[in-house]
Scaffold this motif. Structure first.
Motif, short mmCIF file in Angstrom:
data_model
loop_
_atom_site.label_atom_id
_atom_site.label_comp_id
_atom_site.label_asym_id
_atom_site.label_seq_id
_atom_site.Cartn_x
_atom_site.Cartn_y
_atom_site.Cartn_z
N MET A 1 -1.10 23.38 42.13
CA MET A 1 -0.19 24.10 41.84
C MET A 1 0.52 23.15 40.67
O MET A 1 0.74 21.81 40.98
N PRO A 2 0.55 23.50 39.45
CA PRO A 2 0.84 22.42 38.53
C PRO A 2 2.48 22.22 38.65
O PRO A 2 3.05 23.17 39.32
N PRO A 3 2.92 21.12 38.07
CA PRO A 3 4.50 20.66 38.38
C PRO A 3 5.21 21.73 37.57
O PRO A 3 5.13 22.02 36.45
N ALA A 4 6.22 22.35 38.23
CA ALA A 4 6.95 23.22 37.62
C ALA A 4 7.93 22.64 36.43
O ALA A 4 7.81 23.30 35.36
N SER A 5 8.24 21.54 36.62
CA SER A 5 8.97 20.93 35.56
C SER A 5 8.91 19.45 35.47
O SER A 5 8.47 18.73 36.30
N GLY A 6 8.96 18.76 34.24
CA GLY A 6 8.98 17.38 34.15
C GLY A 6 7.51 16.72 34.31
O GLY A 6 7.04 16.65 35.40
N THR B 13 10.53 18.49 40.60
CA THR B 13 9.15 18.58 40.45
C THR B 13 8.32 20.08 40.70
O THR B 13 7.35 20.42 39.92
N GLY B 14 9.24 20.83 41.60
CA GLY B 14 8.56 22.07 41.94
C GLY B 14 7.35 21.85 42.89
O GLY B 14 6.69 22.81 43.22
N THR B 15 7.21 20.90 43.57
CA THR B 15 5.96 20.59 44.38
C THR B 15 6.36 20.53 46.07
O THR B 15 7.52 20.16 46.15
N GLU B 16 5.55 21.04 46.46
CA GLU B 16 5.89 21.22 47.87
C GLU B 16 6.04 19.93 48.76
O GLU B 16 5.32 18.94 48.29
#
Ligand code: SF4
Ligand code: SF4
Lengths: 475, 303
Positions: A1-6, B13-16
């Motif tokens: 999963m690519p980082p959503a932001s930053g 970061t949106g990471t789990e």
């Protein structure tokens, strides 16, 4: 999963430096022309060394392990001259850096010079800054592809001509040139040209300022060598701030500084930084922003030098109202004088050593197995491998003797034993080392270990001699 | 087992998140980078391919040989064969050049000396020592004293036929009688002879014993060693007047030599080494510093 932001790293922002003209820009052109001319021209200078040595003035002859530089010829065992040159280069760099900051980066570093050259090509084909930005954003089309191909083609040609010329320093240039084009040069020549062409193309065409900012260790070292007395490109904020557009400034005289916020200094910067934010590692002190801003100042009728070469100390003083000092005044100070003194004394020492070095040399190694042999007349014989080095480009007759070994008689494996004498003679071919197997017989009475010296004397008109300690051993 | 509802997402970061936390630091469940994974898979594939192509797995009494048929021993054999092929012409040239002609061809001579140096290390060092300095009873090949002669042709012949080789007729022969053991001379006579030898080798002053010994020498020893004790190369009889002793020049050793005789043996080499190797050995021994010029007759009549 690519980082959503930053992202972890900021993405590279394209840098499209605008063309600029001015004193420093012309200085850069001049330096580029001179250095390139030296680089291209040097291997083609001839230097007559007679029949025994190549007649190329500057030549690194790896195969024969010689380095020629005009009248100077360096042998591998004289590598300390090269070490000395490297030390001088280092101190020279210290000197330049402490005097004028990152001048190396801004004017002489190949990365800067080639990037600069490539940017001119880019401007010629793609147009200036705005056209370049437009073209970069435009979708791929035949026209864009044609421009790109043309640009890369010229870049490649430059890379080939500049990187490729490097090989001429390592072989006879005219011969190599012919061999290169007829396909009969050594594979390593093609390999070197290939690698240098590719690296020049990639580094100068695509990596550009990223190399200066992220990859090159030198800025880190250099910034450590700078001090508040070094000349660096400085934006005189006390004069420029607060910024306002020309119109606004005219409306409120006295409220604003000299900077009209035209962003020219940013537009021309090859590393894409804003010098008005203060000194920073991205600045290679190329002074193009000075040229740009001076031009603006002239147009709006304000004094030049809003951005200028200025030491931090002077900047501080000026801020407090002192008049600005001329650039040259800042160059002489204890630190630069000390570096200059060290630099010249190393240079003088090397010149002296070069002038005084002997052109004949001897080295001896004793046989260890067996250490000694008893001869039928009772005398003791030791054997040595003696190497006589002739550093002249002509064969030389020499005489090898021993000093400090009474009644010693010498002979070599090339002569009969009955011809043994207090000395042996040989002729050492030009530019080479003669290996003489020398037997020495001495009376059995004497110390078990006796130190003596081999001496070699050139018996021709020029003469010259050398000595080498050795040891004679008895049962 | 954490179920879906437990999953926490890091807002920045949106990471789990992994779900654990130490001192307020939580670990992100960041996936391995693609390039890393693909490189890893590629190395696995490479390893499998490698195991198939090359020898890899030990078996009980053998090993998997690999489909390419490569082996380190095979490589070595190839290299040795290539090397052999490279030096074969030089060996042939050396074998085809008579030893007395070798010095006239410096290039061949140099190759011969170097080849001889290597062959000496294999075949000769056991007796003559790695530096050819010999030992008690084994001649020092560096010096200028030769039992049979020190020119190239003679050295070669000594290597070819050996010395006192019992199974070879052409061998170099010299037989010294065991004067004491075989009761040819009495103990006092032997002592007198010793005294004489010590005198002619300039180790002792003449005396009554040595004068008696001189007469005994003329009767018993001069046949081989010559009236003046200078020896004979034809017979391989050592020169007794010089500074070099094969067994030792002290009175005790000389006495033992006369009493028991000495019968040093050197193998013949022509049945073990090829012509070129023997020639190279001769050239090397000759180069050690004691080599003599070839006598004119030998040079003319050689081979
Ligand atoms: S800030 Fe000025 S001197 Fe520094 S790199 Fe940019 S243009 Fe050159
Ligand atoms: S070029 Fe000069 S005037 Fe224009 S923004 Fe830069 S510092 Fe200000």
């Amino acid at each position: 999963m690519p980082p959503a932001s930053g992202d972890l790293y900021e993405k590279r922002k394209g840098v499209y430096p605008k063309a600029v003209d001015g004193f420093y820009r012309r200085l850069k052109w001049a330096i580029m022309a001179v250095t390139l001319a030296i680089y291209w021209g040097t291997p083609w200078i001839r230097w007559d060394r007679g029949p025994y040595a190549p007649d190329q003035a500057v030549l690194v002859d790896l195969a024969h392990r010689r380095f020629y530089m005009f009248a100077i010829e360096i042998w591998p065992h004289e590598f300390y001259y090269v070490a000395g040159l490297l030390v001088m280069a280092g101190i020279g760099l210290f000197l330049v850096t402490s005097a004028v900051g990152r001048a190396w980066c801004g004017y002489a570093c190949p990365q800067t010079v080639w990037t600069d050259l490539y940017q001119h090509v880019e401007r010629f084909i793609d147009g200036d800054r705005n056209a370049q930005i437009r073209l970069a954003k435009a979708p791929w089309s035949a026209a864009k592809a044609a421009r790109r191909l043309a640009k890369w083609g010229v870049w490649l040609a430059i890379a080939f001509l500049t990187g490729g010329a490097w090989i001429f320093y390592f072989a006879d240039a005219p011969t190599l040139q012919r061999e290169f084009w007829t396909g009969s040069a050594a594979p390593v020549a093609y390999g070197t040209v290939g690698v240098l062409t590719a690296t020049t193309f990639i580094l100068g065409g695509f990596l550009r300022e990223q190399l200066c900012i992220y990859m090159c260790p030198w800025p880190r070292i250099q910034t450590a060598m700078l001090d508040e007395k070094s000349l660096v490109v400085t934006y005189k904020d006390w004069r420029g701030e607060k910024r306002a557009s020309l119109k606004k400034a005219e409306a409120h005289p006295g409220d604003f500084g000299d900077c009209i916020d035209c962003n020219q200094c940013v537009a021309v910067c090859p590393t894409g930084i804003d010098i008005r934010e203060g000194p920073q590692i991205g600045c290679i002190t190329c002074a193009l922003c000075i040229d740009a801003c001076d031009k603006v100042m002239a147009q709006v009728g304000r004094p030049r030098g809003l951005i200028d070469y200025c030491t931090q100390e002077d900047a501080e003083a000026e801020k407090n109202g002192a008049p600005s000092r001329p650039i040259l005044r800042t160059l002489l100070r204890p630190r630069t004088i000390a570096y200059a003194a060290i630099w010249t004394s190393i240079g003088a020492a090397m010149l002296f050593a070069l002038g005084a070095r002997t052109r004949i040399d001897i080295a001896a190694q004793q046989d260890r197995n067996p250490i000694f042999v008893r001869l039928s007349d009772g005398a003791i014989r030791n054997a040595y491998m003696v190497k006589v080095r002739n550093m002249e480009a002509r064969p030389r007759p020499v005489r090898v003797k021993v000093e400090g070994l009474a009644d010693a008689r010498l002979w070599t494996d090339a002569m009969p034993r009955d011809a043994a004498a207090p000395s042996v003679t040989a002729t050492v071919p030009a530019d080479s080392v003669a290996k003489l197997r020398i037997f020495i017989a001495a009376p059995p009475a004497g110390p078990a270990r006796q130190d003596f010296r081999f001496t070699v004397t050139a018996t021709d008109r020029e003469g010259g001699d050398a000595r080498e300690p050795a040891r004679f051993e008895r049962p | 087992m954490a179920d879906a509802s437990d999953k926490r997402i890091d807002t920045a970061t949106g990471t789990e998140l992994k779900g654990h936390e130490w001192d307020g630091i939580a670990e992100l469940d960041t996936p391995l980078p693609r390039w890393w994974l693909w490189t890893f898979y590629a190395t696995i594939l490479f390893a499998i391919g490698y195991c198939i192509a090359y020898p890899a797995w030990p078996l009980v009494s053998d090993y998997t040989r690999g489909t390419l048929g490569w082996s380190s021993r095979g490589t070595l054999e190839q290299e040795l064969a290539a090397r052999e092929a490279q030096i074969a012409p030089i060996h042939k040239a050396i074998a085809d050049t008579s030893i007395t002609d070798l010095p006239g061809r410096p290039h061949l001579m140099q190759a011969a000396v170097e080849g001889g140096r290597a062959a000496f290390k294999v075949h000769c060092v056991q007796c003559h020592g790695s530096g050819a300095a010999g030992a008690k009873g084994y001649p020092n090949l560096n010096d200028d004293d030769w039992l049979w002669g020190g020119d190239l042709a003679t050295i070669e012949r000594t290597i070819v036929d050996g010395v006192r080789n019992p199974d070879h007729d052409a061998t170099r022969q010299s037989i010294m009688p065991a004067f004491g053991r075989d009761q040819l001379l009495t103990g006092t006579q032997v002592d007198d002879l010793v005294a004489h030898v010590r005198v002619i080798s300039r180790q002792d002053k003449p005396g009554a014993a040595s004068q008696r010994g001189a007469r005994l020498f003329a009767d018993n020893c001069a046949v081989c060693h010559g009236a003046d004790g200078k020896g004979s190369r034809t017979l391989g009889a050592p020169n007794l007047t010089d500074g070099i002793w094969l067994y030792g020049g002290d009175a005790g050793t000389i006495r033992e030599t006369i009493w028991n005789s000495r019968q040093g043996v050197m193998p013949r080499w022509d049945d073990k080494l090829d012509k070129a190797t023997i020639r190279m050995l001769a050239a090397y021994v000759h180069s050690l510093g004691g080599g003599e010029a070839t006598p004119v007759e030998a040079a003319n009549g050689a081979e």
